[in-house]
Design a protein around this motif. Structure first.
Motif, short mmCIF file in Angstrom:
data_model
loop_
_atom_site.label_atom_id
_atom_site.label_comp_id
_atom_site.label_asym_id
_atom_site.label_seq_id
_atom_site.Cartn_x
_atom_site.Cartn_y
_atom_site.Cartn_z
N TYR A 18 0.85 -1.18 0.00
CA TYR A 18 0.00 0.00 0.00
C TYR A 18 0.89 1.23 0.00
O TYR A 18 1.86 1.33 0.76
CB TYR A 18 -0.90 0.02 1.23
CG TYR A 18 -1.51 1.37 1.51
CD1 TYR A 18 -2.57 1.86 0.75
CD2 TYR A 18 -1.00 2.18 2.54
CE1 TYR A 18 -3.11 3.11 1.00
CE2 TYR A 18 -1.53 3.43 2.78
CZ TYR A 18 -2.59 3.90 2.02
OH TYR A 18 -3.12 5.13 2.25
N GLN A 19 0.56 2.19 -0.87
CA GLN A 19 1.22 3.49 -0.89
C GLN A 19 0.17 4.57 -0.70
O GLN A 19 -0.82 4.61 -1.44
CB GLN A 19 1.96 3.71 -2.21
CG GLN A 19 3.11 2.77 -2.47
CD GLN A 19 3.80 3.04 -3.80
OE1 GLN A 19 3.53 4.06 -4.45
NE2 GLN A 19 4.70 2.16 -4.20
N GLY A 20 0.39 5.44 0.28
CA GLY A 20 -0.57 6.49 0.55
C GLY A 20 0.07 7.84 0.74
O GLY A 20 1.08 7.96 1.46
N ASP A 21 -0.49 8.87 0.10
CA ASP A 21 -0.06 10.26 0.27
C ASP A 21 -1.22 11.03 0.89
O ASP A 21 -2.33 11.06 0.34
CB ASP A 21 0.31 10.90 -1.06
CG ASP A 21 1.51 10.24 -1.70
OD1 ASP A 21 2.32 9.65 -0.97
OD2 ASP A 21 1.64 10.30 -2.95
N PHE A 22 -0.95 11.69 2.01
CA PHE A 22 -1.98 12.41 2.74
C PHE A 22 -1.74 13.92 2.62
O PHE A 22 -0.61 14.37 2.43
CB PHE A 22 -2.00 11.98 4.20
CG PHE A 22 -2.29 10.51 4.39
CD1 PHE A 22 -3.58 10.06 4.55
CD2 PHE A 22 -1.26 9.58 4.36
CE1 PHE A 22 -3.85 8.71 4.70
CE2 PHE A 22 -1.51 8.23 4.52
CZ PHE A 22 -2.82 7.79 4.68
N THR A 23 -2.79 14.68 2.75
CA THR A 23 -2.71 16.13 2.53
C THR A 23 -1.89 16.85 3.59
O THR A 23 -1.48 17.99 3.37
CB THR A 23 -4.13 16.73 2.50
OG1 THR A 23 -4.81 16.40 3.72
CG2 THR A 23 -4.91 16.17 1.32
N ASN A 24 -1.64 16.23 4.73
CA ASN A 24 -0.88 16.89 5.80
C ASN A 24 0.63 16.71 5.67
O ASN A 24 1.38 17.02 6.59
CB ASN A 24 -1.33 16.37 7.16
CG ASN A 24 -1.09 14.86 7.32
OD1 ASN A 24 -0.65 14.20 6.38
ND2 ASN A 24 -1.39 14.34 8.50
N GLY A 25 1.11 16.20 4.52
CA GLY A 25 2.54 16.02 4.31
C GLY A 25 3.05 14.64 4.63
O GLY A 25 4.25 14.36 4.47
N LEU A 26 2.17 13.75 5.08
CA LEU A 26 2.56 12.39 5.46
C LEU A 26 2.40 11.45 4.26
O LEU A 26 1.38 11.47 3.58
CB LEU A 26 1.70 11.90 6.62
CG LEU A 26 1.93 10.45 7.07
CD1 LEU A 26 3.33 10.29 7.67
CD2 LEU A 26 0.85 10.03 8.07
N SER A 27 3.41 10.63 4.04
CA SER A 27 3.36 9.58 3.02
C SER A 27 3.78 8.26 3.65
O SER A 27 4.70 8.22 4.47
CB SER A 27 4.29 9.90 1.84
OG SER A 27 3.91 11.11 1.22
N ILE A 28 3.11 7.18 3.27
CA ILE A 28 3.36 5.87 3.86
C ILE A 28 3.50 4.82 2.76
O ILE A 28 2.77 4.85 1.76
CB ILE A 28 2.21 5.47 4.82
CG1 ILE A 28 2.20 6.37 6.05
CG2 ILE A 28 2.32 4.01 5.24
CD1 ILE A 28 1.05 6.10 7.00
N TYR B 292 7.50 12.48 6.28
CA TYR B 292 6.65 13.58 6.74
C TYR B 292 7.34 14.91 6.45
O TYR B 292 8.45 15.18 6.95
CB TYR B 292 6.36 13.46 8.23
CG TYR B 292 5.47 14.56 8.75
CD1 TYR B 292 4.15 14.68 8.32
CD2 TYR B 292 5.95 15.50 9.67
CE1 TYR B 292 3.33 15.70 8.79
CE2 TYR B 292 5.14 16.51 10.15
CZ TYR B 292 3.83 16.61 9.70
OH TYR B 292 3.02 17.63 10.16
N LEU B 293 6.71 15.73 5.63
CA LEU B 293 7.23 17.05 5.29
C LEU B 293 6.61 18.07 6.24
O LEU B 293 5.38 18.23 6.29
CB LEU B 293 6.89 17.40 3.85
CG LEU B 293 7.41 18.75 3.34
CD1 LEU B 293 8.94 18.76 3.31
CD2 LEU B 293 6.85 19.05 1.95
N LEU B 294 7.48 18.75 7.00
CA LEU B 294 7.00 19.74 7.96
C LEU B 294 6.41 20.95 7.24
O LEU B 294 6.64 21.17 6.04
CB LEU B 294 8.14 20.19 8.87
CG LEU B 294 8.35 19.35 10.14
CD1 LEU B 294 8.70 17.91 9.83
CD2 LEU B 294 9.45 19.98 11.02
N ALA B 295 5.66 21.74 8.00
CA ALA B 295 4.94 22.88 7.43
C ALA B 295 5.87 23.91 6.80
O ALA B 295 5.46 24.66 5.91
CB ALA B 295 4.08 23.54 8.50
N ASN B 296 7.16 23.94 7.24
CA ASN B 296 8.08 24.93 6.66
C ASN B 296 8.48 24.58 5.23
O ASN B 296 9.09 25.39 4.53
CB ASN B 296 9.33 25.07 7.53
CG ASN B 296 10.10 23.76 7.69
OD1 ASN B 296 9.93 22.82 6.90
ND2 ASN B 296 10.95 23.70 8.69
N GLY B 297 8.17 23.38 4.78
CA GLY B 297 8.44 22.97 3.41
C GLY B 297 9.89 22.65 3.12
O GLY B 297 10.24 22.30 1.98
#
Length: 663
Positions: free
Chosen positions: A380-390, A414-419
């Motif tokens: 399973y590969q998942g990309d979430f709108t909050n910067g989290l990918s699994i 996980y990409l932090l809000a600072n980008g």
């Protein structure tokens, strides 16, 4: 079980024949093609990975893939003898047969040992190298405990017919000739390339007046694909390598280091053939992709030892049929999907046999031996709108000779809000089946053990990637910790007078730190850095030993690489400086009496520390015009005297100069 599996694959083949899809050429730079059953963006990949492009290889001016891998964090390279000689790669302190090597998706390791000899892999037709570190068995099965090195060769990307020719000479008497011809049209593409490298070589024994040890490598590579319809692609690849390498005499239990390797007249020859055929399919309007692949490898080896006596003549084969599908869970097409589910199934058969009755110690060694396995994998590969990918995967392997295993893996980014700050972590389990050599022996002084258990591993890593100076620089720091159990070692059995492979008691621990960084100092000056600290040990397999573990050999404790690129104001000339420093490198102490028949390891467990060393290489390219380029490099610029393996000399300062033209 195997019959049912083949019926399943044939059913999938029939499905693929109804509607298959054409793969468009995509920009591979941000994609890790081998990171999962479906491609994964590098910025969302949870596991540790490094990508080397064709442009990187050209800038460094290296001749072999192994030379480029030396700069990758977590990678250890050991070369036995001259250029083109046996070269193995270890990831994160694991054994060399714990690294799965793929060329255009085809497994290329020797069937009897699980090792791939990088000495025969030249860079002339390489487009991309992906190094995935950490246990990858949940997707790839056995041989991927330490990680995966996936290599992609060049394809025809420009419309019409294009070509390239190159020639290079070296101060050691070496020559290199490369040619490539590629064609691309509206319905398909075809690419064919050749490379012939003759090595002038050097004396690997280091004896005064010793003969230079050289070799030759001839490589042919063919790949192509045809778009039957807008949704249909079929294609294949074929690769052939014929190489020869001179070797000297290795003297076990020699009294001194200088006496370990002495001048000789031995030679090793290998013919490698790899190929694959595939059919791709896209169903449900692009929501479900399918691929059916048949791949094979055939490796013949012949050799004479340093005394000129024939000691090798064998053949190994690998045949695999695999089916893979990926489904978009949340969108009408895979391109628009953020959540994907992939399934894979495969059947594989390995065979190996000795071919010459005059060099085996019993008739049973002439019998063809084989291993078979069936495997199923889910990811399973998942990309979430909050910067989290699994990325989460599992695989079940059913073996005909050993225990069946299920392995797991989990990666998160996980990409932090600072980008500019990204956290990444992964966990995985791995398995390594005993090799055909370990199972059946095939040597006069080495008996097989059919009761061996597969090796198992469990490990994790965690890291942080930070961009700075408005994206001109990036640094990635990763800590990893892995444990290997049931490691296969060897022990002398006085009852039969032979060495026998055994599963060692205890655990083998591998932990360390990997650092990679790059910075565009100016528009013309760039700097890159890689560093590895490694602590790897193995349990002692001899019961009388007081110590319980020993340092793993041929894996440096510290390895630092520095690269500097500079482009002159004329925008046609570019220089590349590479510096590699290695410290804390151990090898087996082959000078001890333990390597005499019936010998028992000494109290230091047959280890010896080699001297630290620093190697500097310098290269340049100059574009005469848009089609003609001059190349040059100086290998071992400072003429460093060093050893990667005890007793084997390494090449001194060597200058190369070449020219390449394209049309």
């Amino acid at each position: 079980m195997h019959l049912k599996f083949l019926v399943f694959l044939l059913t999938g083949s029939a499905l693929s024949a109804q509607t298959t899809f054409a793969q468009e050429v995509i920009d591979l730079d941000p994609i890790i093609v081998s990171g999962g059953l479906a491609p994964v963006s590098a910025s969302k990949y949870g596991r540790a990975a490094t990508v080397i492009t064709a442009q990187d290889l050209e800038a460094r001016g290296v001749a072999h893939v192994s030379e480029a891998l030396r700069a990758v964090p977590g990678v250890s390279v050991s070369q036995t003898g001259t250029l083109g000689g046996q070269t193995v790669v270890r990831l994160r302190g694991h054994e060399s047969n714990h690294t799965l090597v793929l060329i255009d998706g085809i497994e290329v390791a020797a069937q009897q040992t699980g090792d791939y000899d990088f000495g025969g892999l030249v860079v002339s037709d390489i487009e991309r190298i992906e190094v995935l570190r950490g246990a990858q068995s949940a997707l790839y099965g056995s041989e991927a405990i330490g990680g995966v090195i996936s290599i992609t060769t060049k394809r025809a990307t420009e419309p019409g017919v294009t070509g390239r020719a190159a020639f290079e000479v070296g101060s050691d008497g070496s020559t290199n000739i490369e040619t490539a011809l590629r064609a691309r049209g509206a319905r398909g593409e075809l690419s064919f390339s050749t490379a012939r490298r003759d090595y002038g070589g050097f004396d690997i024994s280091g004896d005064p007046g010793g003969l230079d040890d050289g070799g030759q490598n001839v490589t042919y590579n063919l790949n192509g694909r045809y778009y039957l319809t807008d949704t249909v692609t079929v294609g294949g690849t074929l690769r052939y390598v014929d190489r020869r390498t001179d070797i000297d005499i290795f003297n076990y239990a020699a009294p001194t280091r200088a006496a370990l390797v002495t001048d000789g007249i031995g030679q090793s020859e290998t013919q490698e053939t790899y190929g694959a055929l595939f059919a791709d399919a896209q169903l449900w309007g692009g929501r479900l992709s399918n691929r059916l692949t048949y791949s094979f490898s055939h490796i013949d080896q012949q050799g004479r030892n340093g005394a000129g006596i024939k000691d090798q003549d064998n053949t190994g084969t690998r045949n695999k049929i695999a089916y893979q599908a990926t489904l978009a869970l949340d969108a009408a097409t895979l391109d628009a999907s953020n959540h994907k589910l992939s399934f894979a199934a495969e059947f594989e058969r390995l065979t190996y046999r000795e071919n010459d009755a005059s060099i085996v110690f019993m008739p049973g060694q002439l019998v063809k031996r084989e291993q078979e396995q069936v495997a199923y994998a889910l990811e399973y590969q998942g990309d979430f709108t909050n910067g989290l990918s699994i990325q989460a995967g599992m695989r079940h392997d059913e073996n005909d000779k050993f225990s069946d295993f299920t392995t797991y893996s989990l990666g998160a980014s996980y990409l932090l809000a600072n980008g500019t700050t990204r956290l990444h972590a992964s966990y995985g389990t791995g398995v390594q089946n005993p090799t055909l050599i370990e199972q059946f022996g095939f040597a006069t002084d080495f008996a097989g053990n059919p009761n061996l258990k597969p090796e198992q591993s469990e490990g994790w890593d965690i890291g942080i990637e930070q961009q700075f100076l408005d994206g001109r620089g990036v640094i990635d720091v990763t800590w990893f910790d892995e444990t290997l159990t049931d490691e296969i070692g060897s022990r002398f059995d006085p009852a039969i007078g032979k060495t026998v492979p055994v599963n060692n008691d205890g655990k083998s621990d591998r932990r360390g730190l990997e650092v990679s960084a790059s910075l565009d100092v100016t528009d013309r000056l760039g700097v890159s850095l890689g560093y590895t600290w490694l602590d790897a040990n193995e349990p002692v397999s001899v019961p009388v030993m007081a110590r319980m573990t020993a340092v793993e050999v041929r894996r440096p404790e510290h390895e630092l690489s520095l690269g500097v690129d500079y482009r002159l104001p004329n925008d046609r000339t570019q220089f590349r400086l590479d510096v590699t420093h290695v410290a804390g490198l151990y090898d087996t102490n082959f000078k001890t009496a333990s390597f005499l028949p019936g010998g028992v390891p000494s109290d230091d467990f047959d280890r010896i520390k080699l001297d630290d060393y620093t190697v500097v290489n310098l290269g340049f390219t100059h574009d005469i015009n848009d089609r003609v380029q001059l190349t040059g490099r100086i290998s071992n610029l400072l003429d460093e005297k060093y050893e990667e393996l005890e007793g084997y000399a390494t090449q001194g300062r060597t200058v190369y100069f070449g020219v390449a033209a394209k049309f």
